[in-house]
Enzyme design. Sequence first.
Site, short mmCIF file in Angstrom:
data_model
loop_
_atom_site.label_atom_id
_atom_site.label_comp_id
_atom_site.label_asym_id
_atom_site.label_seq_id
_atom_site.Cartn_x
_atom_site.Cartn_y
_atom_site.Cartn_z
N ASN A 102 -42.62 68.02 36.03
CA ASN A 102 -42.92 66.89 35.14
C ASN A 102 -42.67 65.54 35.82
OD1 ASN A 102 -43.34 68.78 32.97
ND2 ASN A 102 -41.12 68.94 32.80
N HIS B 87 -40.14 69.86 19.89
CA HIS B 87 -39.27 70.51 20.88
C HIS B 87 -38.14 71.31 20.23
CE1 HIS B 87 -36.37 70.48 24.34
NE2 HIS B 87 -37.49 70.66 25.01
N GLU C 137 -43.59 64.37 18.47
CA GLU C 137 -43.56 64.03 19.89
C GLU C 137 -44.70 63.06 20.16
OE1 GLU C 137 -43.39 67.49 22.46
OE2 GLU C 137 -41.73 68.32 21.31
N SER D 147 -45.30 68.78 24.44
CA SER D 147 -44.91 69.22 25.78
C SER D 147 -45.63 70.47 26.25
CB SER D 147 -43.40 69.45 25.83
OG SER D 147 -43.02 70.44 24.91
N ASP E 185 -40.30 61.41 19.78
CA ASP E 185 -39.71 61.93 21.02
C ASP E 185 -40.80 61.79 22.08
OD1 ASP E 185 -38.95 63.45 23.18
OD2 ASP E 185 -38.41 65.24 22.02
N HIS F 253 -42.64 63.08 27.29
CA HIS F 253 -43.76 63.18 28.23
C HIS F 253 -44.69 61.97 28.19
CE1 HIS F 253 -42.90 67.32 29.45
NE2 HIS F 253 -42.48 67.47 28.22
N LYS G 147 -38.38 63.39 33.49
CA LYS G 147 -39.80 63.68 33.72
C LYS G 147 -40.41 62.56 34.55
CE LYS G 147 -39.35 66.99 30.19
NZ LYS G 147 -38.93 67.17 28.81
C1 LIG Z 1 -38.00 68.01 28.10
C2 LIG Z 1 -37.98 67.63 26.67
C3 LIG Z 1 -36.78 67.33 26.01
C4 LIG Z 1 -35.46 67.55 26.67
O1 LIG Z 1 -35.17 66.55 27.57
P1 LIG Z 1 -34.12 66.86 28.73
O2 LIG Z 1 -33.72 65.52 29.21
O3 LIG Z 1 -34.86 67.66 29.76
O4 LIG Z 1 -32.99 67.62 28.11
C5 LIG Z 1 -36.84 66.86 24.73
N1 LIG Z 1 -38.01 66.71 24.09
C6 LIG Z 1 -39.18 67.02 24.68
C7 LIG Z 1 -40.44 66.84 23.93
C8 LIG Z 1 -39.20 67.50 25.98
O5 LIG Z 1 -40.35 67.83 26.55
#
Ligand SMILES: *Cc1c(COP(=O)(O)O)cnc(C)c1O
Length: 383
Positions: free
Chosen positions: A48, A134, A176, A180, A205, A208, A237
């Site tokens: 990522n 997530h 999101e 993801s 969130d 990405h 990411k």
């Molecule tokens: C990767 C991800 C997380 C977690 O983040 P980390 O910093 O890797 O713990 C949370 N939400 C989404 C949508 C993700 O893709």
Amino acid sequence: MSWQHTIEQALQQQHARQGWRMRTVHAAADRLPYLLINGQNQLNFAGNDYLGLSRHEAVIQAWQHGLSRYGAGSGASGHVVGYTEVHEALEAHLAQWLGYERALLFNSGYAANQALVQALARKDSVLLMDKLCHASLQEAAAQSDALVRRYGHCRHDVLARHLAQHGARNTLVATEGVFSMDGDQPDLLELRRLCDEHGAWLLVDDAHGIGVCGPEGRGSAAAAGIQADILVVTFGKAVGVAGAAVLCRHSTAEYLLQFARHLIYSTAMPPAQALALHEALHQVAKADAARAQLQANIHDFRQRFVSGSLGLLPSHTPIQPLLCGDNDAVLAAAAALQAQGLWVGAIRPPTVPIGQGRLRITLSAMHQSEHISALLAALEHIA
Ligand SMILES: *Cc1c(COP(=O)(O)O)cnc(C)c1O
């Protein structure tokens, strides 16, 4: 039943349903976008690190500088003695850059989401979330005292009905910015409108989206021209490092400082990491050329992809999922690609719904045209 027996039984079941998860050991690759596995270079189509910032010289130097100045670790929770001037400066920068009153740093996106849901999902609150949110959001929600409703993926009509029913209570809608495992995006303008209409708060969130979408890479909400009430950004990411932040109002930040257990009972991120992140975010803002290259790569991949038995999902983000069906098919496809030096994520249930196993191809700005050609040729062969 003994512990040993229970554990072995669970492992056997996991094997039997082809759900076995394991890690691959990576050695230090000498350049992006390669991985070094068992002495072999593999083209990385699974990570990522969308802009290649994990190897950026200025970010590495900032981290090294931070190490010599502040040492290796923060030494305590931020509430004790772990909160330094570099943490404070990074939070101030994030808040200013993303247009919020406050930012709070977390050690991971997982922790940030869990902390948020734990703190906000009270007995009197309602949590409405997209079915594909997530695991960190779903799990915290399931364990909470709040009334939780998961609506079908991007079914904002269904969300509207939930809002009409529950809108009078403290309601949080969670989505999101870029999903993801599917790479698609919700209609944030519509979500903002629905939340405003019903007095609900919107949590985005953008794990990405940050770095990839919007002006200066400020993310999905900036791209859509809306402001979420609570924004989660993660730094593992496109930002290329690790950690996360919650962006919010002043009072929400103070509330989290009182009640977010992941802040209170966990060691703060190393100050050197905060310094590296500050530099990485400057690089993100300046990375228009890399973002343009990334978009060109996405366009190139989709244009030249020849559909066979594999179903490419409609995504305009670096996440390009190819549905394969059952677990056998996903694993076989991933193994065939690996044999040709192409490393692609094999995603199976329960990470995705049953029957929707997929190759999760991710593109980065570091991919060159011949890398994409090699992947396309191999995919055509598999299909
Ligand atoms: C990767 C991800 C997380 C977690 O983040 P980390 O910093 O890797 O713990 C949370 N939400 C989404 C949508 C993700 O893709």
